[in-house]
Design a protein around this motif. Structure first.
Motif, PDB file in Angstrom:
ATOM      1  N   ASN A  68     -18.302  50.223  -5.326  1.00  0.00           N
ATOM      2  CA  ASN A  68     -18.330  50.863  -6.613  1.00  0.00           C
ATOM      3  C   ASN A  68     -19.556  51.002  -7.318  1.00  0.00           C
ATOM      4  O   ASN A  68     -19.718  51.831  -8.164  1.00  0.00           O
ATOM      5  N   ILE A  69     -20.571  50.471  -6.846  1.00  0.00           N
ATOM      6  CA  ILE A  69     -22.017  50.718  -7.378  1.00  0.00           C
ATOM      7  C   ILE A  69     -22.727  51.754  -6.584  1.00  0.00           C
ATOM      8  O   ILE A  69     -23.310  52.720  -7.224  1.00  0.00           O
ATOM      9  N   LEU A  70     -22.662  51.858  -5.251  1.00  0.00           N
ATOM     10  CA  LEU A  70     -23.243  53.010  -4.558  1.00  0.00           C
ATOM     11  C   LEU A  70     -22.934  54.506  -4.972  1.00  0.00           C
ATOM     12  O   LEU A  70     -23.714  55.355  -5.027  1.00  0.00           O
ATOM     13  N   PRO A  71     -21.567  54.483  -5.145  1.00  0.00           N
ATOM     14  CA  PRO A  71     -21.301  56.137  -5.719  1.00  0.00           C
ATOM     15  C   PRO A  71     -22.261  56.404  -7.119  1.00  0.00           C
ATOM     16  O   PRO A  71     -22.686  57.562  -7.199  1.00  0.00           O
ATOM     17  N   LEU A  72     -22.466  55.484  -7.896  1.00  0.00           N
ATOM     18  CA  LEU A  72     -23.252  55.855  -9.204  1.00  0.00           C
ATOM     19  C   LEU A  72     -24.702  56.169  -8.701  1.00  0.00           C
ATOM     20  O   LEU A  72     -25.235  56.981  -9.161  1.00  0.00           O
ATOM     21  N   LEU A  73     -25.165  55.239  -7.638  1.00  0.00           N
ATOM     22  CA  LEU A  73     -26.538  55.588  -7.178  1.00  0.00           C
ATOM     23  C   LEU A  73     -26.683  56.988  -6.580  1.00  0.00           C
ATOM     24  O   LEU A  73     -27.424  57.809  -6.909  1.00  0.00           O
ATOM     25  N   TRP A  74     -25.594  57.480  -5.742  1.00  0.00           N
ATOM     26  CA  TRP A  74     -25.410  58.462  -5.124  1.00  0.00           C
ATOM     27  C   TRP A  74     -25.511  59.759  -5.992  1.00  0.00           C
ATOM     28  O   TRP A  74     -26.086  60.681  -5.891  1.00  0.00           O
ATOM     29  N   SER A  75     -24.813  59.490  -7.195  1.00  0.00           N
ATOM     30  CA  SER A  75     -24.624  60.640  -8.246  1.00  0.00           C
ATOM     31  C   SER A  75     -25.943  61.033  -8.912  1.00  0.00           C
ATOM     32  O   SER A  75     -26.105  61.965  -9.468  1.00  0.00           O
ATOM     33  N   THR A  76     -27.097  60.330  -8.686  1.00  0.00           N
ATOM     34  CA  THR A  76     -28.391  60.613  -9.257  1.00  0.00           C
ATOM     35  C   THR A  76     -29.043  61.408  -8.216  1.00  0.00           C
ATOM     36  O   THR A  76     -30.209  61.835  -8.663  1.00  0.00           O
ATOM     37  N   GLY A  77     -28.455  61.533  -7.136  1.00  0.00           N
ATOM     38  CA  GLY A  77     -29.148  62.591  -5.803  1.00  0.00           C
ATOM     39  C   GLY A  77     -29.774  61.483  -4.935  1.00  0.00           C
ATOM     40  O   GLY A  77     -30.468  62.167  -3.999  1.00  0.00           O
ATOM     41  N   ALA A  78     -29.653  60.380  -5.045  1.00  0.00           N
ATOM     42  CA  ALA A  78     -30.364  59.430  -4.068  1.00  0.00           C
ATOM     43  C   ALA A  78     -29.625  59.146  -3.052  1.00  0.00           C
ATOM     44  O   ALA A  78     -28.307  59.008  -3.158  1.00  0.00           O
ATOM     45  N   LYS A  79     -30.250  58.363  -1.887  1.00  0.00           N
ATOM     46  CA  LYS A  79     -29.524  57.760  -0.870  1.00  0.00           C
ATOM     47  C   LYS A  79     -29.865  56.171  -1.027  1.00  0.00           C
ATOM     48  O   LYS A  79     -30.701  55.663  -1.754  1.00  0.00           O
ATOM     49  N   VAL A  80     -28.925  55.303  -0.070  1.00  0.00           N
ATOM     50  CA  VAL A  80     -29.513  53.866  -0.047  1.00  0.00           C
ATOM     51  C   VAL A  80     -30.915  54.077   0.745  1.00  0.00           C
ATOM     52  O   VAL A  80     -31.869  53.260   0.404  1.00  0.00           O
ATOM     53  N   VAL A  81     -30.712  54.526   1.920  1.00  0.00           N
ATOM     54  CA  VAL A  81     -31.673  54.577   2.893  1.00  0.00           C
ATOM     55  C   VAL A  81     -31.904  55.871   3.522  1.00  0.00           C
ATOM     56  O   VAL A  81     -30.900  56.791   3.483  1.00  0.00           O
ATOM     57  N   THR A  82     -32.976  56.348   4.223  1.00  0.00           N
ATOM     58  CA  THR A  82     -33.116  57.423   4.858  1.00  0.00           C
ATOM     59  C   THR A  82     -33.906  56.933   6.315  1.00  0.00           C
ATOM     60  O   THR A  82     -34.218  55.684   6.225  1.00  0.00           O
ATOM     61  N   GLY A  83     -33.702  57.755   7.398  1.00  0.00           N
ATOM     62  CA  GLY A  83     -34.319  57.202   8.632  1.00  0.00           C
ATOM     63  C   GLY A  83     -32.990  56.550   9.276  1.00  0.00           C
ATOM     64  O   GLY A  83     -31.938  56.707   9.037  1.00  0.00           O
ATOM     65  N   GLU A  84     -33.436  56.140  10.672  1.00  0.00           N
ATOM     66  CA  GLU A  84     -32.520  55.377  11.573  1.00  0.00           C
ATOM     67  C   GLU A  84     -32.718  53.924  11.537  1.00  0.00           C
ATOM     68  O   GLU A  84     -33.819  53.479  11.194  1.00  0.00           O
ATOM     69  N   ALA A  85     -31.820  53.479  12.453  1.00  0.00           N
ATOM     70  CA  ALA A  85     -32.050  51.906  12.492  1.00  0.00           C
ATOM     71  C   ALA A  85     -33.411  51.612  13.233  1.00  0.00           C
ATOM     72  O   ALA A  85     -33.837  52.451  13.919  1.00  0.00           O
ATOM     73  N   GLY A  86     -33.875  50.820  12.703  1.00  0.00           N
ATOM     74  CA  GLY A  86     -35.367  50.454  13.155  1.00  0.00           C
ATOM     75  C   GLY A  86     -36.591  50.799  12.551  1.00  0.00           C
ATOM     76  O   GLY A  86     -37.718  50.455  12.476  1.00  0.00           O
ATOM     77  N   SER A  87     -36.190  52.191  11.680  1.00  0.00           N
ATOM     78  CA  SER A  87     -37.207  52.728  11.011  1.00  0.00           C
ATOM     79  C   SER A  87     -36.612  53.100   9.547  1.00  0.00           C
ATOM     80  O   SER A  87     -36.933  54.088   8.867  1.00  0.00           O
ATOM     81  N   PHE A  88     -35.736  52.428   8.756  1.00  0.00           N
ATOM     82  CA  PHE A  88     -35.075  52.609   7.661  1.00  0.00           C
ATOM     83  C   PHE A  88     -36.254  52.612   6.482  1.00  0.00           C
ATOM     84  O   PHE A  88     -37.033  52.037   6.476  1.00  0.00           O
TER      85      PHE A  88
END
Length: 449
Positions: A225-245
């Motif tokens: 429920n929270i992440l879609p509101l964050l994504w709507s700002t143009g953001a991501k939760v993380v970038t990169g790959e596992a081990g280097s997020f």
């Protein structure tokens, strides 16, 4: 502990979405469901159904205890397994310690042929050491135009496909249409945070609050429920790959997100002040009882309101509010094949039957345990319930969560920040600073693991 289908029916079915926890391994039991068609009968479910051959065949299916027994029996067994002459042997585990229990089964040598969980659980399973098969060869033979593109994206990590979904959900604002009508409120096809705030405050009166949300640390549904509101700002939760997020959002984007929750409590006064202690039990229960007028939910809401006639009969769905880009959350229930399964081919035939047009139509027609089909055409033509149609319409904008174990990010970063601003007015800037620092330390830990 061995559980029968009737015993499973008596359990509370939480529909929590996902909780990527890890804990001590627990024992699991098994139940064999009798095949609903004789071995060797022709497949009526499409896909790779074909002939079942001679003799009994069994597939070990690991699944969480919240799965509706009626769905297992009526859809998974009858429509998908029965035409193959297959009996499903259920390995029922606890949702909160699913990865640890799957690993315990693997170490014991009693591996499941199929693992039924959410696609968002795949990173946690892999990180725990559970061996999942790359089923890209299976997907290569499908007509991908028959399915949502998110259906393939959700289970892909790197260049490997670790599963495929057979039913899915979106998230929207579920609200009481009678409350909205009485207040003279209308719902647009898209709305900003402030526009939604006017709607939520308009439904607030001495008898109810207009809106509420999950903010309790440890809640298993809050992320969807929270992440879609964050994504709507143009953001991501993380970038990169596992081990280097790396952190996928800026301080300004986080401030926009936290500003929404701060305004809900302190500016719009549409949300109860003690919402920082609320989890999915409180939002589900209070919406069903009419104590709150709206909240972010998925098709699981149908099950929650069945015993509350006024809420059930006035159930309506609107898009989530957004900070620039309309989004929803893509959640799907996925079947994964264990890499050490001696019955990989048979497991994939079962998966094909679960994704067939016949079985998908059956899934979309169910309202007691309402879910959406992974086939767009089925959702467009077969869903009759108006509220469920509303959730189906939101799938096109649904975002697949990043392939990261999100539980530590929710519990160490986002939920404490949201709880902080909900509990005390004027604390957004301080909450942003604390959360950005917590994100760095949480990602450092995730990257080490």
């Amino acid at each position: 502990m061995t559980q029968s289908v009737s015993q499973l029916s008596a359990q509370h079915l939480s529909r929590r979405g996902f909780l990527l926890g890890a804990g001590a391994a627990a024992l699991f039991g098994s139940t064999v469901l009798a095949g609903c068609a004789p071995a060797g009968s022709g497949g009526g479910s499409g896909g790779s159904g074909g002939s079942g051959g001679s003799g009994d065949k069994t597939l070990n299916l690991m699944l969480a205890s919240w799965v509706d027994p009626a769905f297992i029996e009526e859809v998974m067994q009858k429509s998908a397994a029965g035409p193959l002459g297959v009996k499903l042997n259920l390995m029922t585990v606890d949702d909160g310690t699913y990865p640890a229990q799957a690993l315990a089964a693997q170490k014991s040598g009693d591996v499941p042929d199929l693992i039924f969980w959410t696609a968002q659980g795949i990173p946690a399973l892999l990180a725990t050491g559970v061996k999942l098969s790359d089923i890209s060869d299976f997907a290569a033979d499908e007509n991908k135009a028959d399915f949502y593109p998110q259906n393939y994206e959700a289970s892909t990590i790197g260049d490997k496909l670790y599963g495929l979904g057979f039913r899915c959900q979106s998230r929207g604002i579920t609200y009481r249409s009678d409350y909205a009508e009485k207040a003279g409120l209308t719902v647009p096809t898209s709305w900003s945070f402030d526009e939604f705030g006017e709607f939520a405050s308009g439904m607030t009166d001495g008898n109810r609050y207009g809106f509420a949300f999950e903010a309790k640390v440890g809640d298993g549904r809050a992320s969807s429920n929270i992440l879609p509101l964050l994504w709507s700002t143009g953001a991501k939760v993380v970038t990169g790959e596992a081990g280097s997020f790396e952190t996928g959002f800026t301080a300004d984007q986080l401030k926009t997100l936290l500003g929404f929750y701060d305004a809900a409590v302190h500016k719009w006064k549409s949300t109860p002040p003690d919402v920082s202690t609320w989890g999915y039990q409180e939002t589900d229960g209070n919406f069903a009882k009419g104590v709150i007028g709206s909240y972010s939910a998925g098709p699981f809401v149908f099950q929650q309101v069945q015993q509350f006639a006024e809420t059930r009969d006035n159930l309506a769905v609107a898009p989530l509010p957004n900070a620039g880009t309309q989004t929803s959350f893509w959640e799907e229930h996925t079947l994964m094949v264990h890499d050490e399964s001696p019955r990989r081919d048979l497991a994939l035939q079962f998966l094909a039957n679960m994704r067939s047009l016949e079985t998908q139509t059956l899934i979309a027609s169910r309202e007691g345990d309402a879910q959406l089909s992974v086939r767009p055409e089925v959702n467009a033509t077969e869903i009759k319930n108006e509220a469920l149609k509303g959730f189906g319409a939101l799938l096109s904008d649904a975002v697949v969560p990043e392939a990261v174990n999100v539980a530590p990010i929710m519990n160490n970063v986002l939920l404490p920040a949201i709880g902080s601003v909900a509990a005390s007015a004027g604390g957004v800037d301080a909450a942003v600073d604390t959360a950005m620092a917590a994100m760095e330390s949480t990602l450092a830990e995730l990257n080490r693991s």
